[in-house]
Design an enzyme around this catalytic site. Sequence first.
Site, PDB file in Angstrom:
ATOM      1  N   CYS A 125       0.439  -1.306   0.431  1.00 33.31           N
ATOM      2  CA  CYS A 125       0.307  -0.320   0.077  1.00 33.31           C
ATOM      3  C   CYS A 125       0.598   1.406  -0.246  1.00 33.31           C
ATOM      4  CB  CYS A 125      -0.918  -0.159   1.348  1.00 33.31           C
ATOM      5  SG  CYS A 125      -2.315   1.100   0.987  1.00 33.31           S
ATOM      6  N   HIS A 228      -3.683  -5.154  -0.124  1.00 33.48           N
ATOM      7  CA  HIS A 228      -2.987  -5.693   1.516  1.00 33.48           C
ATOM      8  C   HIS A 228      -3.019  -7.221   1.558  1.00 33.48           C
ATOM      9  CE1 HIS A 228      -3.284  -1.728   3.564  1.00 33.48           C
ATOM     10  NE2 HIS A 228      -4.147  -1.011   2.206  1.00 33.48           N
ATOM     11  N   GLU A 230      -1.890  -9.322   3.434  1.00 32.61           N
ATOM     12  CA  GLU A 230      -1.568  -9.326   4.520  1.00 32.61           C
ATOM     13  C   GLU A 230      -3.261  -9.579   5.841  1.00 32.61           C
ATOM     14  OE1 GLU A 230      -1.233  -6.421   3.952  1.00 32.61           O
ATOM     15  OE2 GLU A 230      -2.549  -5.201   4.769  1.00 32.61           O
TER      16      GLU A 230
END
Length: 255
Positions: A125, A228, A230
């Site tokens: 990001c 993202h 994660e």
Amino acid sequence: MRPIVLLSCGGSPSPTYQAGSAGPTRTADFGPIGRVGVKVEYVRAVEAGGGVPLLLPDCRDAAEIDRAIAAGDALLLTGGGDVAPSRYGEPAHPLTARIDPVRDAVEDQAVRAAMRRGLPMLGICRGIQVFNVVLGGTLIQDIPDHFAGAPVGEGGLVHAGTDHSVAVEGGSMLAGLWPGGQLIVNSRHHQAVGDLAGPLRATARAPDGIIEAVESTDGYPLLGLQCHPEDLWSERTEFLTPFKWLTEAAARRCR
Ligand code: MN
């Protein structure tokens, strides 16, 4: 031995930050005391990918960051607020927000130090945007505004909270992680890579042309992702692969 992955930290925005001031000037997100840290999902993803997470706070002595980088085997730049547009020579757009000059300085130094030492780097990001700025590129400061003058039907996607597809460039390093050419990613950004830095190439784009991934043109182990992973890896294994790539590249370097 599992490689140590340094994670850059974010904190509360510091509009009142004064260089050289000693007092607690960070006031917004984390209360009056101020804290720096990372979203726990980054820590868990690094662990799941085979690394040992070690936080790299946005300390004020950016000039000494090289010594901290020397303690790690890989660098992960995490998400956060907008990079100061002065860093790429542009005036601030009215919607550019959450600028943290301390973090900007530390991440700039961290990327340069990591490259001097050959550490593999993953930027997520804000991280992909930091890569582009540090290496000489610019940012789109507000995606809706960027597309505001486009003819009807040619406007941009909603990148601020709506999943969208990305097309992955064949033959790229990313295509090795995400085979198949296309996948759906999450999207929580209002800025994006603008003019691409010379040492980088775009290896994934959204249907509206927004750059969603970069890697290096010369084989340096660098991967920038606008999405993202994660937040997705525990349910969709393809999003664990960037973290595995990072630790495997670090392990190769360690040998
Ligand atoms: Mn997006």
